[in-house]
Motif scaffolding. Structure first.
Motif, PDB file in Angstrom:
ATOM      1  N   ALA A  34       0.850  -1.190   0.000  1.00 18.28           N
ATOM      2  CA  ALA A  34       0.000   0.000   0.000  1.00 18.28           C
ATOM      3  C   ALA A  34       0.885   1.240   0.000  1.00 18.28           C
ATOM      4  N   PRO A  35       0.346   2.368  -0.419  1.00 18.47           N
ATOM      5  CA  PRO A  35       1.144   3.599  -0.379  1.00 18.47           C
ATOM      6  C   PRO A  35       1.651   3.862   1.037  1.00 18.47           C
ATOM      7  N   ALA A  36       2.848   4.353   1.126  1.00 19.80           N
ATOM      8  CA  ALA A  36       3.463   4.593   2.429  1.00 19.80           C
ATOM      9  C   ALA A  36       2.869   5.825   3.090  1.00 19.80           C
ATOM     10  N   SER A  37       2.954   5.835   4.389  1.00 17.70           N
ATOM     11  CA  SER A  37       2.473   6.968   5.149  1.00 17.70           C
ATOM     12  C   SER A  37       3.587   7.922   5.529  1.00 17.70           C
ATOM     13  N   ILE A  38       4.820   7.420   5.616  1.00 19.73           N
ATOM     14  CA  ILE A  38       5.908   8.236   6.138  1.00 19.73           C
ATOM     15  C   ILE A  38       7.250   7.771   5.571  1.00 19.73           C
ATOM     16  N   ILE A  39       8.182   8.702   5.457  1.00 17.36           N
ATOM     17  CA  ILE A  39       9.566   8.408   5.112  1.00 17.36           C
ATOM     18  C   ILE A  39      10.380   8.635   6.385  1.00 17.36           C
ATOM     19  N   ALA A  40      11.362   7.774   6.646  1.00 16.09           N
ATOM     20  CA  ALA A  40      12.188   7.916   7.850  1.00 16.09           C
ATOM     21  C   ALA A  40      13.654   7.669   7.503  1.00 16.09           C
TER      22      ALA A  40
END
Length: 128
Positions: A34-40
């Motif tokens: 699924a599309p990501a919610s956050i980059i870390a």
């Protein structure tokens, strides 16, 4: 009500990486998720990580190496990352750290051109 992120992409990269290198790897790692919610990522890489997050329209979370070095649940340890950043995992640890202790890797460490990527997710309701 604002919901917490359910999926996180952790990225690690050398100073030789470009935003295009990183974005290409992220797209390869997330094509089946699924599309990501956050980059870390690592706090020392804030400028390029911020550009990647902005380009993809995602929020960014940054962590110091001392925090990433304490994250459990990583599957890959890099001697080079440890030497250069003082943590043996950047991509996996960043993804896991951004979601908390219940997070699990769904795409472990993958490498691209001068960069690494991993994807973590929180369990679905009731799955733990």
């Amino acid at each position: 009500m604002i919901s917490a992120p359910q999926l996180a992409i952790g990225i690690g990269f050398s100073t030789r990486a470009s935003s295009e290198d990183i974005i290409q790897l992220i797209r390869a790692c997330t094509s089946a998720t699924a599309p990501a919610s956050i980059i870390a990522s690592l706090d020392r890489r804030a400028v390029l990580a911020g550009l990647v997050a902005k380009t993809l329209g995602m929020p960014l979370m940054l962590f110091p190496a001392s925090t990433l070095a304490q994250v459990s649940g990583i599957s890959t340890r890099s001697a080079l990352a440890l030497k250069m950043t003082k943590t043996a995992s950047v991509a996996e640890a960043s993804a896991l750290a951004s979601l908390g202790t219940k997070a699990r890797l769904i795409v472990p460490y993958r490498t691209g051109r001068y960069c690494t990527c991993a994807v973590a997710a929180l369990p679905a309701n009731g799955d733990e």
